[in-house]
Design a protein around this motif. Structure first.
Motif, PDB file in Angstrom:
ATOM      1  N   UNK A 199     -61.822  84.236  11.116  1.00 38.86           N
ATOM      2  CA  UNK A 199     -62.150  84.242  10.318  1.00 38.86           C
ATOM      3  C   UNK A 199     -60.654  84.760   9.286  1.00 38.86           C
ATOM      4  N   UNK A 200     -61.096  84.350   8.031  1.00 42.25           N
ATOM      5  CA  UNK A 200     -60.627  84.869   7.392  1.00 42.25           C
ATOM      6  C   UNK A 200     -60.068  85.887   6.709  1.00 42.25           C
ATOM      7  N   UNK A 202     -66.542  85.269   1.194  1.00 40.06           N
ATOM      8  CA  UNK A 202     -65.703  85.722   2.665  1.00 40.06           C
ATOM      9  C   UNK A 202     -65.975  84.747   3.478  1.00 40.06           C
ATOM     10  N   UNK A 203     -64.976  83.826   4.758  1.00 37.22           N
ATOM     11  CA  UNK A 203     -65.446  82.363   5.616  1.00 37.22           C
ATOM     12  C   UNK A 203     -64.655  82.884   6.562  1.00 37.22           C
ATOM     13  N   UNK A 204     -65.458  81.763   7.098  1.00 37.73           N
ATOM     14  CA  UNK A 204     -65.054  81.473   8.469  1.00 37.73           C
ATOM     15  C   UNK A 204     -64.946  80.160   9.208  1.00 37.73           C
ATOM     16  N   UNK A 242     -73.452  79.763   3.117  1.00 38.32           N
ATOM     17  CA  UNK A 242     -72.957  78.457   3.386  1.00 38.32           C
ATOM     18  C   UNK A 242     -72.439  78.368   4.860  1.00 38.32           C
ATOM     19  N   UNK A 243     -72.980  76.925   4.629  1.00 35.80           N
ATOM     20  CA  UNK A 243     -72.896  76.319   6.057  1.00 35.80           C
ATOM     21  C   UNK A 243     -72.429  74.611   5.664  1.00 35.80           C
ATOM     22  N   UNK A 244     -71.009  74.497   6.019  1.00 35.34           N
ATOM     23  CA  UNK A 244     -70.827  73.650   5.014  1.00 35.34           C
ATOM     24  C   UNK A 244     -69.796  72.769   6.953  1.00 35.34           C
ATOM     25  N   UNK A 245     -69.916  71.007   7.097  1.00 30.75           N
ATOM     26  CA  UNK A 245     -69.772  70.814   8.132  1.00 30.75           C
ATOM     27  C   UNK A 245     -68.493  69.432   6.925  1.00 30.75           C
ATOM     28  N   UNK A 246     -67.612  69.591   7.899  1.00 34.48           N
ATOM     29  CA  UNK A 246     -65.967  68.566   7.345  1.00 34.48           C
ATOM     30  C   UNK A 246     -65.185  67.477   8.282  1.00 34.48           C
ATOM     31  N   UNK A 247     -65.693  66.972   7.942  1.00 34.69           N
ATOM     32  CA  UNK A 247     -64.145  66.101   8.963  1.00 34.69           C
ATOM     33  C   UNK A 247     -62.824  65.489   8.183  1.00 34.69           C
ATOM     34  N   UNK A 248     -62.107  66.224   8.598  1.00 39.67           N
ATOM     35  CA  UNK A 248     -61.114  66.040   8.042  1.00 39.67           C
ATOM     36  C   UNK A 248     -59.978  64.900   9.374  1.00 39.67           C
ATOM     37  N   UNK A 293     -64.802  70.513  11.879  1.00 37.33           N
ATOM     38  CA  UNK A 293     -64.855  71.742  11.172  1.00 37.33           C
ATOM     39  C   UNK A 293     -66.194  72.403  10.570  1.00 37.33           C
ATOM     40  N   UNK A 294     -66.832  73.368  11.087  1.00 35.69           N
ATOM     41  CA  UNK A 294     -67.927  74.655  10.260  1.00 35.69           C
ATOM     42  C   UNK A 294     -67.286  75.395   9.800  1.00 35.69           C
ATOM     43  N   UNK A 295     -67.428  75.259   8.859  1.00 42.26           N
ATOM     44  CA  UNK A 295     -67.629  76.356   7.653  1.00 42.26           C
ATOM     45  C   UNK A 295     -68.773  77.328   7.190  1.00 42.26           C
ATOM     46  N   UNK A 296     -68.496  78.351   7.154  1.00 41.39           N
ATOM     47  CA  UNK A 296     -69.679  79.669   7.223  1.00 41.39           C
ATOM     48  C   UNK A 296     -68.302  80.606   6.076  1.00 41.39           C
TER      49      UNK A 296
END
Length: 188
Positions: free
Chosen positions: A162-163, A134-136, A111-117, A181-184
């Protein structure tokens, strides 16, 4: 562009109720499994309140889903190609952060997520949020501070983390400028 907070909050409310009912759970059952109060779940299901990111993660985890999986089910199935204009957006009512679901399919582990904080904001996630993924995190603009367990990581544009093992996480923008940021995520 499909925006859950504007166009589809009713879909999300309905999906949460359907997920609960499909498991034959009462409001009390879901409250116990998620740590979210029965009253809050009831208001969410009636579309009287918009859930925060933390609450959605707790509900998704109780359903054995990722946040993206829950949002995807609320919006309906997507194909292998996700056009920019079709990527669902969701705004956290507490922090104002905007989450774009870039890519997610139930038959694909990534899954790919883009976040603006926004500046000066943070989001806290319990360890259970990371039990099955698992995510980075890759910072594309600004500065992001991640508190993971007892560690503090400050990431700037281009940095990727990477978490580690599942633990409570605080993702914070301690700067005076917005951060993207992007979360994979990969499902275990």
């Amino acid at each position: 562009m499909d925006t859950l907070v504007d166009d589809s909050s009713a879909k999300l409310a309905r999906r949460i109720r359907l997920e609960r009912e499909a498991r034959d759970w009462s409001l009390a059952d879901l409250a116990e499994r998620s740590g979210v109060s029965k009253a809050t779940i009831s208001k969410i299901e009636r579309d009287e309140v918009s859930p925060t990111a933390v609450i959605l993660v707790r509900l998704a985890t109780a359903f054995d889903l990722t946040l993206a999986g829950l949002l995807l089910r609320a919006e309906g199935e997507a194909g292998r190609l996700t056009r920019a204009d079709d990527q669902p957006l969701w705004r956290d009512p507490d922090t104002g952060y905007v989450r774009r679901q870039v890519y997610s399919r139930p038959d694909h582990p990534l899954e790919l997520v883009q976040v603006e904080l926004p500046a000066g904001r943070q989001v806290e996630f319990p360890a259970s949020s990371y039990a099955r993924v698992r995510q980075a995190v890759w910072v594309t603009q600004g500065e992001l501070t991640i508190h993971e367990g007892g560690e503090r990581h400050v990431l700037t544009s281009g940095d990727c983390l990477g978490f580690g093992p599942p633990g409570p996480v605080v993702i914070a923008n301690e700067s005076h400028l917005p951060c993207s940021y992007v979360v994979a995520l990969a499902r275990n």
